[in-house]
Design an enzyme around this catalytic site. Structure first.
Site, mmCIF file in Angstrom:
data_model
loop_
_atom_site.group_PDB
_atom_site.id
_atom_site.type_symbol
_atom_site.label_atom_id
_atom_site.label_comp_id
_atom_site.label_asym_id
_atom_site.label_seq_id
_atom_site.Cartn_x
_atom_site.Cartn_y
_atom_site.Cartn_z
ATOM 1 N N CYS A 165 11.321 -43.797 -20.808
ATOM 2 C CA CYS A 165 10.927 -43.136 -19.564
ATOM 3 C C CYS A 165 9.438 -43.109 -19.314
ATOM 4 O O CYS A 165 8.727 -43.699 -20.024
ATOM 5 C CB CYS A 165 11.302 -41.461 -19.673
ATOM 6 S SG CYS A 165 13.045 -41.066 -19.507
ATOM 7 N N HIS A 201 9.006 -37.705 -16.213
ATOM 8 C CA HIS A 201 8.975 -36.369 -16.725
ATOM 9 C C HIS A 201 7.845 -35.949 -16.924
ATOM 10 O O HIS A 201 6.951 -36.655 -17.420
ATOM 11 C CB HIS A 201 10.409 -36.112 -17.713
ATOM 12 C CG HIS A 201 10.266 -36.922 -19.169
ATOM 13 N ND1 HIS A 201 9.237 -36.758 -19.964
ATOM 14 C CD2 HIS A 201 10.931 -37.997 -19.445
ATOM 15 C CE1 HIS A 201 9.484 -37.738 -21.100
ATOM 16 N NE2 HIS A 201 10.612 -38.451 -20.601
#
Length: 167
Positions: free
Chosen positions: A142, A120
């Site tokens: 992430c 992301h």
């Protein structure tokens, strides 16, 4: 007039070279390779890297993800299986963590494996500019990148693309 022929040849050579090197956007990405130790994400086609980006990882970057909440980024083979715009992190590509191996390890340890591992962008935050996030490992497991880079990866990587995450 003698100089015209060499100039024409030089121009044709440059044009041939430019057309022999296709732009990244026209090439198909068939693998995303993440090298955690280098903080790099590479887009590949047939084993050749066509574009690379600086990334940030989980707050505990060393070692593979073992359980939910350990703040580690997984290691292994996965797929980019879906995508969505994110209110908090711009655009996001979902990584198919946990795989069968991750599930077996977590079950053996009696812990939940975790989920929702994404590639992301970076939050837009008035207190902390984008460059602040880009220089440290700050996610909960992430893979994060600058928003301009994320927009480019979003356009080049299709759902169903293999992702390998190495230590």
């Amino acid at each position: 007039m003698r100089w015209l022929f060499p100039l024409l040849c030089l121009t044709l050579s440059f044009n041939a070279l430019a057309s022999a090197t296709p732009a990244t956007s026209s090439r198909t990405v068939d693998k995303v390779l993440v090298l955690k130790s280098e903080r790099k994400l590479h887009l590949q086609q047939r084993g050749e890297t066509i574009k690379s980006y600086r990334i940030s990882l989980g707050k505990q970057p060393n070692g593979a993800k073992q359980r939910e909440g350990d703040l580690r980024t997984p290691e292994g083979f996965y797929w980019i299986d879906w995508r969505k715009p994110s209110d908090k992190y711009q655009l996001s590509l979902h990584i198919s963590y946990p795989n069968a191996r991750d599930l077996a390890k977590a079950k053996e340890a009696g812990v939940p494996p975790g989920s929702m591992i994404m590639i992301h962008g970076t939050p837009l935050d008035e207190e902390y500019p984008e460059w602040f996030f880009h220089t440290l490992d700050w996610t909960e497991g992430c893979i994060a990148m600058k928003n301009d880079d994320m927009r480019e990866v979003w356009s080049l990587v299709k759902d169903g693309t293999l992702i390998e995450i190495r230590p």
